[in-house]
Design an enzyme around this catalytic site. Sequence first.
Site, PDB file in Angstrom:
ATOM      1  N   GLU A 117      -8.238 -34.115  28.051  1.00 29.52           N
ATOM      2  CA  GLU A 117      -9.360 -34.105  27.092  1.00 29.52           C
ATOM      3  C   GLU A 117     -10.081 -35.186  26.259  1.00 29.52           C
ATOM      4  O   GLU A 117     -10.763 -35.126  25.545  1.00 29.52           O
ATOM      5  CB  GLU A 117      -8.219 -33.302  25.824  1.00 29.52           C
ATOM      6  CG  GLU A 117      -8.117 -31.994  26.246  1.00 29.52           C
ATOM      7  CD  GLU A 117      -6.596 -31.919  25.729  1.00 29.52           C
ATOM      8  OE1 GLU A 117      -6.648 -30.270  24.974  1.00 29.52           O
ATOM      9  OE2 GLU A 117      -5.114 -32.359  25.067  1.00 29.52           O
ATOM     10  N   GLY A 151      -3.887 -34.400  27.702  1.00 33.99           N
ATOM     11  CA  GLY A 151      -4.685 -35.230  26.867  1.00 33.99           C
ATOM     12  C   GLY A 151      -5.294 -35.977  27.355  1.00 33.99           C
ATOM     13  O   GLY A 151      -6.152 -36.451  26.901  1.00 33.99           O
ATOM     14  N   GLU A 185      -1.181 -27.576  30.557  1.00 31.37           N
ATOM     15  CA  GLU A 185       0.007 -28.052  29.574  1.00 31.37           C
ATOM     16  C   GLU A 185       0.881 -26.392  29.416  1.00 31.37           C
ATOM     17  O   GLU A 185       1.931 -26.104  29.191  1.00 31.37           O
ATOM     18  CB  GLU A 185      -0.824 -27.729  28.092  1.00 31.37           C
ATOM     19  CG  GLU A 185      -1.347 -28.783  27.306  1.00 31.37           C
ATOM     20  CD  GLU A 185      -2.493 -29.089  28.191  1.00 31.37           C
ATOM     21  OE1 GLU A 185      -3.700 -29.774  27.577  1.00 31.37           O
ATOM     22  OE2 GLU A 185      -3.185 -28.462  29.100  1.00 31.37           O
ATOM     23  N   ALA A 232      -0.417 -36.715  27.728  1.00 35.92           N
ATOM     24  CA  ALA A 232      -0.514 -36.636  26.235  1.00 35.92           C
ATOM     25  C   ALA A 232       1.343 -37.124  26.918  1.00 35.92           C
ATOM     26  O   ALA A 232       1.826 -36.382  28.008  1.00 35.92           O
ATOM     27  CB  ALA A 232      -0.271 -36.008  25.254  1.00 35.92           C
TER      28      ALA A 232
END
Length: 258
Positions: free
Chosen positions: A112, A109, A132, A65
């Site tokens: 994911e 992300g 993360e 992300a």
Amino acid sequence: MSDKNIIIEKDEGIITVSLNRPDALNALNDALMDELLQAVDNYEKDDSLRCMILTGSEKAFAAGADIKQMQPKSYMDVYKEDFITRNWERVASCRKPIIAAVSGYALGGGCELAMMCDFILASDTAKFGQPEINLGVSPGAGGSQRLTRFIGKSKSMDMCLTGRMMDANEAERSGLVSQVFPSESFLDDVKKVALSVAEKSMVATMMTKEMVNRSYETTLSEGIRFERRLFHSMFATEDKKEGMSAFIDKRKAEFKDK
């Protein structure tokens, strides 16, 4: 067709969506995810499209992300805007098949997002991770849940608590990746898999996808009951009659998605 943050190509019933933020290693920001949401919506509505390939570049599927976008946000900001849930989960809820084609980095992300697809095909250069923890946070787009279901508690805990990366071979051994292909022929190999999915009955494909996904949400006995009901319902379709007749006649089935 090209949007600002994704590139869309269509050929032989296959739609290929390439994440396209090369300067940021395809970091996932709101603008990109909104475009991806719209692409999935359009794919699901278009009967001529039978399989989606979601990919990035040779260097990165998506490196995570967008940290620059997330850094200034407060708890109330992310809560009010329903951050991630609002647009990311559309990939997971698509009823038609989506294949993640991962080359290079699929981190945070990016990992994911790949796990939201129906299965992952990897180039031999792929690297997966949930780093993360290095930012003082945790996975937030399903990483702690989907990764654990795919590779088990011990290895998932290892990945999430150390932030280390997993290469393509380890990912395949662990059950995260379905197949690994040479980087030189990667997208051609992925296209062949997508075509093998696309040539099947879309009715049977959608129902089978629903069955497999249900296995993660319920008990074994309830999952089998759900499978059996959908299996029985397929005996009312034209595609069931065509598929079995073609097998007996030793010819290729011509499905009509009915």
